[in-house]
Structures are given as C-alpha cells and as structure tokens.
Design a protein around this motif. Structure first.
Motif, PDB file in Angstrom:
ATOM      1  N   LEU A  22       0.842  -1.197   0.000  1.00 27.77           N
ATOM      2  CA  LEU A  22       0.000   0.000   0.000  1.00 27.77           C
ATOM      3  C   LEU A  22       0.882   1.254   0.000  1.00 27.77           C
ATOM      4  CD1 LEU A  22      -3.032   0.400  -0.018  1.00 27.77           C
ATOM      5  CD2 LEU A  22      -3.026   0.348   2.488  1.00 27.77           C
ATOM      6  N   ALA A  23       1.937   1.236   0.805  1.00 26.84           N
ATOM      7  CA  ALA A  23       2.848   2.396   0.858  1.00 26.84           C
ATOM      8  C   ALA A  23       3.450   2.642  -0.529  1.00 26.84           C
ATOM      9  CB  ALA A  23       3.962   2.152   1.877  1.00 26.84           C
ATOM     10  N   HIS A  24       3.872   1.576  -1.200  1.00 27.21           N
ATOM     11  CA  HIS A  24       4.473   1.718  -2.532  1.00 27.21           C
ATOM     12  C   HIS A  24       3.432   2.200  -3.542  1.00 27.21           C
ATOM     13  CE1 HIS A  24       6.006   0.067  -6.455  1.00 27.21           C
ATOM     14  NE2 HIS A  24       7.045   0.774  -6.047  1.00 27.21           N
ATOM     15  N   SER A 197     -22.670  -9.174   9.032  1.00 28.50           N
ATOM     16  CA  SER A 197     -22.673  -8.587  10.375  1.00 28.50           C
ATOM     17  C   SER A 197     -22.138  -7.162  10.392  1.00 28.50           C
ATOM     18  CB  SER A 197     -21.792  -9.397  11.327  1.00 28.50           C
ATOM     19  OG  SER A 197     -22.010 -10.751  11.181  1.00 28.50           O
ATOM     20  N   PHE A 198     -21.172  -6.871   9.538  1.00 29.36           N
ATOM     21  CA  PHE A 198     -20.516  -5.552   9.593  1.00 29.36           C
ATOM     22  C   PHE A 198     -20.662  -4.850   8.250  1.00 29.36           C
ATOM     23  CE2 PHE A 198     -18.272  -8.392  12.513  1.00 29.36           C
ATOM     24  CZ  PHE A 198     -18.486  -7.716  13.712  1.00 29.36           C
ATOM     25  N   SER A 199     -21.884  -4.742   7.837  1.00 34.09           N
ATOM     26  CA  SER A 199     -22.179  -4.191   6.523  1.00 34.09           C
ATOM     27  C   SER A 199     -21.513  -2.824   6.332  1.00 34.09           C
ATOM     28  CB  SER A 199     -23.706  -4.122   6.408  1.00 34.09           C
ATOM     29  OG  SER A 199     -24.104  -2.979   5.771  1.00 34.09           O
ATOM     30  N   GLY A 200     -20.808  -2.685   5.236  1.00 32.76           N
ATOM     31  CA  GLY A 200     -20.164  -1.410   4.929  1.00 32.76           C
ATOM     32  C   GLY A 200     -18.796  -1.222   5.573  1.00 32.76           C
ATOM     33  N   MET A 201     -18.464  -2.041   6.561  1.00 28.82           N
ATOM     34  CA  MET A 201     -17.185  -1.841   7.247  1.00 28.82           C
ATOM     35  C   MET A 201     -16.027  -2.454   6.454  1.00 28.82           C
ATOM     36  SD  MET A 201     -16.676  -2.551  11.259  1.00 28.82           S
ATOM     37  CE  MET A 201     -17.528  -1.403  12.287  1.00 28.82           C
ATOM     38  N   PHE A 202     -16.351  -3.433   5.593  1.00 25.58           N
ATOM     39  CA  PHE A 202     -15.291  -4.104   4.827  1.00 25.58           C
ATOM     40  C   PHE A 202     -15.086  -3.471   3.456  1.00 25.58           C
ATOM     41  CE2 PHE A 202     -15.447  -7.129   8.124  1.00 25.58           C
ATOM     42  CZ  PHE A 202     -14.207  -7.779   8.097  1.00 25.58           C
ATOM     43  N   LEU A 203     -13.824  -3.326   3.091  1.00 31.43           N
ATOM     44  CA  LEU A 203     -13.478  -2.888   1.747  1.00 31.43           C
ATOM     45  C   LEU A 203     -13.850  -4.023   0.793  1.00 31.43           C
ATOM     46  CD1 LEU A 203     -10.122  -1.520   3.021  1.00 31.43           C
ATOM     47  CD2 LEU A 203     -11.696  -0.084   1.713  1.00 31.43           C
ATOM     48  N   GLN A 237      -3.177  -2.473  -5.879  1.00 30.31           N
ATOM     49  CA  GLN A 237      -3.468  -1.193  -6.565  1.00 30.31           C
ATOM     50  C   GLN A 237      -4.943  -0.838  -6.388  1.00 30.31           C
ATOM     51  OE1 GLN A 237      -1.294   0.775  -7.805  1.00 30.31           O
ATOM     52  NE2 GLN A 237       0.508  -0.480  -8.300  1.00 30.31           N
ATOM     53  N   ALA A 238      -5.807  -1.859  -6.526  1.00 32.64           N
ATOM     54  CA  ALA A 238      -7.255  -1.626  -6.381  1.00 32.64           C
ATOM     55  C   ALA A 238      -7.573  -1.238  -4.931  1.00 32.64           C
ATOM     56  CB  ALA A 238      -8.027  -2.885  -6.787  1.00 32.64           C
ATOM     57  N   LEU A 239      -6.901  -1.898  -3.998  1.00 34.60           N
ATOM     58  CA  LEU A 239      -7.105  -1.578  -2.573  1.00 34.60           C
ATOM     59  C   LEU A 239      -6.723  -0.118  -2.311  1.00 34.60           C
ATOM     60  CD1 LEU A 239      -7.663  -2.789   0.333  1.00 34.60           C
ATOM     61  CD2 LEU A 239      -5.180  -2.941   0.529  1.00 34.60           C
ATOM     62  N   GLU A 242      -9.415   2.134  -3.764  1.00 31.43           N
ATOM     63  CA  GLU A 242     -10.666   2.057  -2.999  1.00 31.43           C
ATOM     64  C   GLU A 242     -10.524   2.786  -1.657  1.00 31.43           C
ATOM     65  OE1 GLU A 242     -12.041  -1.877  -1.862  1.00 31.43           O
ATOM     66  OE2 GLU A 242     -14.010  -1.091  -1.308  1.00 31.43           O
ATOM     67  N   LEU A 243      -9.398   2.544  -0.991  1.00 29.97           N
ATOM     68  CA  LEU A 243      -9.199   3.153   0.330  1.00 29.97           C
ATOM     69  C   LEU A 243      -9.071   4.675   0.221  1.00 29.97           C
ATOM     70  CD1 LEU A 243      -8.703   2.640   3.381  1.00 29.97           C
ATOM     71  CD2 LEU A 243      -6.267   2.540   2.848  1.00 29.97           C
ATOM     72  N   MET A 244      -8.285   5.126  -0.762  1.00 30.67           N
ATOM     73  CA  MET A 244      -8.068   6.571  -0.927  1.00 30.67           C
ATOM     74  C   MET A 244      -9.398   7.286  -1.205  1.00 30.67           C
ATOM     75  SD  MET A 244      -4.954   7.399  -0.451  1.00 30.67           S
ATOM     76  CE  MET A 244      -4.388   6.177   0.603  1.00 30.67           C
ATOM     77  N   THR A 245     -10.234   6.673  -2.015  1.00 30.38           N
ATOM     78  CA  THR A 245     -11.546   7.267  -2.308  1.00 30.38           C
ATOM     79  C   THR A 245     -12.394   7.284  -1.042  1.00 30.38           C
ATOM     80  OG1 THR A 245     -11.392   6.366  -4.528  1.00 30.38           O
ATOM     81  CG2 THR A 245     -13.569   7.102  -3.838  1.00 30.38           C
ATOM     82  N   ARG A 246     -12.404   6.171  -0.320  1.00 33.43           N
ATOM     83  CA  ARG A 246     -13.223   6.078   0.890  1.00 33.43           C
ATOM     84  C   ARG A 246     -12.886   7.125   1.919  1.00 33.43           C
ATOM     85  NH1 ARG A 246     -14.967   0.974   4.512  1.00 33.43           N
ATOM     86  NH2 ARG A 246     -15.892  -0.274   2.891  1.00 33.43           N
TER      87      ARG A 246
END
Ligand SMILES: Nc1ncnc2c1ncn2[C@@H]1O[C@H](COP(=O)(O)OP(=O)(O)O)[C@@H](O)[C@H]1O
Ligand SMILES: [Mg+2]
Length: 250
Positions: A22-24, A197-203, A237-239, A242-246
């Motif tokens: 992720l850092a790279h 159980s954790f709807s929306g919490m998971f990428l 790359q997709a992670l 997705e994370l940056m947008t979130r």
C-alpha cells in the motif's frame, strides 16, 4: 494529510504485506508517503532494504522530534520514506504507561514530520496495548486485514467490541479480506458472514493468497514493483484506489 494504520490484534494476517504494498502504491500515485514501522521485528524496513534505526529508542521516538525526523530513511522509490523500527520498540508500552496522557502520544510524536507527507502509514505489531490505543487515536483510517477463517473473524469482532466499549470511532475501521483462497468454502462463508454482520465496514477489494507475496522476502521489494501485472499487485493497486476514495485522500 492522512494517517493510515495497518492493524490487527492477530499476527501473520498480512499487516506488513499490506503496509509495504500500500505504501508503494500510494507513493507511486504521487503522494509523499512515510511508512512508519511500529513493530520491533522490523519487517517493513527489511522489505525495503532499510537498516534498523539503531539510535532511535523509546525516549527518542516519543520525546525528541529532531531525533525521530533524523531516523527517517529514503527508500529506493521517490516519494516513499521509511521510519524503520528496532528492538527497543518492544519497550514502547512500558515507556508510554509512565508518560502523561499515555494514549495520545503517537499523534504528538508524528506532529513534527506530518507537514512533510501526504500520507503516513503505520505498520503495527499484533497487540491490543497502550501503543494500539495510540494508533486508534492517531489514525484517520485503520485497515484491518482479516483472513476469512474463524479465528480472524473472532479477532475482528473483538476489535469492534473494544471500540464500542472504549467509545472509539468505529468509522475508522476498514476490514480487508487477506490471503483469500477462492476455492475454499470456509473463506466464502466467512466473508459472507462478516459482510452480513458488519455491513459497509469491509473494503470490497480482496487480497488473494499468492506465492508472489510470499516471495517478497526473497526479492525484498513490494510486489507492486517486482510483479506489477500479477494478481497480487493488481489487488493492492485496487485496494489503494478504494481506500483513498473512501477516506477522501484521492
Ligand atoms: N496474500 C498473501 N498470500 C500469500 N502469503 C501471504 C499473503 N500475505 C502475507 N503473506 C505471508 O504470510 C506471512 C505473514 O504476513 P505478514 O504480512 O508478515 O503478516 P503480519 O504483519 O500481520 O504478521 C508472511 O510470510 C507473508 O509473506
Ligand atoms: Mg508484521
């Protein structure tokens, strides 16, 4: 500016593999990135061929801005710096417990270097300790790798319960499925149960179980560099996207 932690109470779930790739990925997208290794085992620094920071002990880390800044090393990649750990980081908890405001020292320790970066990533040790509570307070987002099996599921549930009990912001928690083997029924069932159980919490991005990631120790470089078109690299790359947008960092 965002602080992102890769955290789990469990060891061997992919925190370091995620931190490193992720850092790279973040740095190659043009963001000034610091990967700060909080685990005394120093695996993040090892993967980036950076030597342990021998002179940075617990007092230096939490009380000496200049010393912490001087311990930061350039990586082989532009826009990516590393703050390597060393064995003295094992003493962080004892040291923190003797400080005033022991749960909000990490944010203060990083304040001096913060302006130099767009993203600071924290590779965390597997514990639920005073240091972890510092991580929970300092981070804007906490990525929690979960291998879709019963024990990983259980530690994710325990973490969510801990956040509720201590009135921490559970919105910071971003679960992530790690080492996923699509052929395993248990993996599919656990993913479905956790998403229920954790709807929306998971990428939604899943990191597959691949030997390219295991081989990072041989190449000592992220898969996003050594095997850029591999399934693992594409997943990281997709992670990253997705994370940056979130978290609104794109
Ligand atoms: N997606 C994956 N596929 C295959 N092996 C992986 C994957 N992620 C991590 N590993 C391997 O599993 C082990 C533990 O991963 P690591 O990232 O060090 O976990 P942690 O930091 O949570 O302890 C390492 O040997 C690593 O190479
Ligand atoms: Mg690790």
């Amino acid at each position: 500016m965002k602080i992102i932690a890769c955290y789990s109470n469990k060891g061997g779930v992919g925190k370091t593999a995620t931190s490193v790739n992720l850092a790279h990925a973040i740095a190659t997208s043009g963001k000034r990135t610091l990967l700060c290794d909080l685990d005394p085992q120093g695996a993040s620094g090892f993967y980036f061929r950076v030597k342990p920071s021998r002179k940075l002990d617990q007092a230096g880390f939490f009380k000496d801005d200049e010393k912490l800044a001087r311990s930061i090393r350039a990586s082989d990649f532009g826009d990516l710096d590393i703050l390597p750990s060393n064995q003295s980081f094992r003493e962080f908890d004892v040291f923190l417990s003797q400080m005033k405001d022991p749960r909000s020292r990490l944010k203060k320790a990083l304040a001096h270097v913060r302006p130099d970066y767009d993203v600071i990533l924290l590779d965390c040790p597997p514990s639920l300790s005073i240091l972890s509570e510092n991580v929970f307070r300092a981070a804007d987002a906490i990525v929690v790798p979960v291998i879709p099996t019963t024990l990983s599921q259980r530690s994710f549930e325990q973490l969510v319960a801990f956040f509720a009990e201590h009135e921490l912001e559970s919105g910071k928690l971003h679960g992530m499925f790690s080492m996923v083997q699509g052929t395993k029924r248990l993996h599919e069932e656990t993913i479905a149960a956790l998403q229920g159980s954790f709807s929306g919490m998971f990428l939604s991005t899943r990191i597959p179980f691949t030997s390219d990631i295991e081989r990072m120790g041989v190449h000592r470089a992220p898969v996003t560099e050594t095997a850029p078109n591999s399934a693992a690299s594409r997943a990281y790359q997709a992670l990253c996207r997705e994370l940056m947008t979130r978290i609104g960092a794109d």
